[in-house]
Scaffold this active site. Sequence first.
Site, PDB file in Angstrom:
ATOM      1  CB  SER A 166       7.595  36.516  94.203  1.00 22.88           C
ATOM      2  OG  SER A 166       7.881  37.736  93.550  1.00 22.88           O
ATOM      3  CB  THR A 167      10.057  35.688  90.136  1.00 25.30           C
ATOM      4  OG1 THR A 167      10.252  37.043  90.536  1.00 25.30           O
ATOM      5  CG2 THR A 167      10.500  35.523  88.696  1.00 25.30           C
ATOM      6  CG  HIS A 193       5.545  39.365  95.743  1.00 30.46           C
ATOM      7  ND1 HIS A 193       6.854  39.028  95.986  1.00 30.46           N
ATOM      8  CD2 HIS A 193       4.931  39.374  96.952  1.00 30.46           C
ATOM      9  CE1 HIS A 193       7.031  38.843  97.287  1.00 30.46           C
ATOM     10  NE2 HIS A 193       5.878  39.038  97.890  1.00 30.46           N
ATOM     11  CG  MET A 285      14.628  37.934  93.574  1.00 27.55           C
ATOM     12  SD  MET A 285      15.043  38.927  92.103  1.00 27.55           S
ATOM     13  CE  MET A 285      13.733  40.137  92.108  1.00 27.55           C
TER      14      MET A 285
END
Length: 329
Positions: A166-167, A193, A285
């Site tokens: 993700s991040t 994501h 995250m």
Amino acid sequence: MTVSVLVVDDSGFFRKRLTEILTSSGQIKVVGAATNGRDGVELAEKLRPDVITMDYEMPVMDGITAVRNIMGSRPVPVLMFSSLTFEGARVTLDALEAGALDFLPKNFDAIAKNSAQIRQLLTDKIAAVAGSRRQAAAAPPPAPKVVPVRRTGSVGPKDLVMIGTSTGGPAALQTLFKTIPAGFRIPIIMIQHMPGSFTKAFAERLNRLSSLSVKEAEDGERIQAGHVYVAPGGMQLMVDKRNGGSIHIRESDERVNYRPSVDIAFASAAKHYGKKTLAMVLTGMGADGREGARLLKDVGATIWTQDEATCVIYGMPMAVFKEGLSDEV
């Protein structure tokens, strides 16, 4: 602890509403606002905020150039705002490559409504990038070590590699895919994501960087050796090993927080590929991937997690590691 934020955007409406929403959280203080990238660079040096929110299309100096300037002098975590278009995706990926840590869709309707959901999302994102250990380092992350230390010996033969992130994922994946040799034959499924309009542009970028063939996954297509498939944003990806291996793309249940979800993709690999799966959980995250990793572990698959020092956000890999599911860091 209060997080100080500098808002950089040429829209007076957006600056005002964003400031109101951030301030209302009680955890964030907006210490300044700039109407273009050049002023943003100057205020970043003067005010030394914890986080900068940055638009990409502005007069005088655009957001990407501003990010490069900030990273070249005094790096500060930058959260980009992007339009949900294919071109917006390409520009956002350029900004992430320049050093921005994360991005959010620039949805004026949601900002105007000032809903509790958008307030929580903004607060969480800013708190996460403010607390990131990398603190938006100006230099790109170093290439991974060639020979990692193993705790479990040989991973054994694998038929599928699954990567969830993700991040911080776009930068980590670009670093990773530059190192994979052209002769690598195990197919790779990647769950990042991202909004639906972003994943095709991201797949195209990775395809240009990688020796492998990278594309956005399509429903019903066969899984081929030496190919990388990026899960489409806004949907759920599952794999099926029957009849040589195929990909299935489905609409997502609104109750699922992540679209695409690492847990859902990993669960399908556990069912169909079992111990012949190598799953990797990278920077991000939250804890998406933990329960999927648990299912994979139960069937003898191998799990690797990114180390804390190189993660932008040590959330997803930490969740897997703390449960004792990681075979290697």
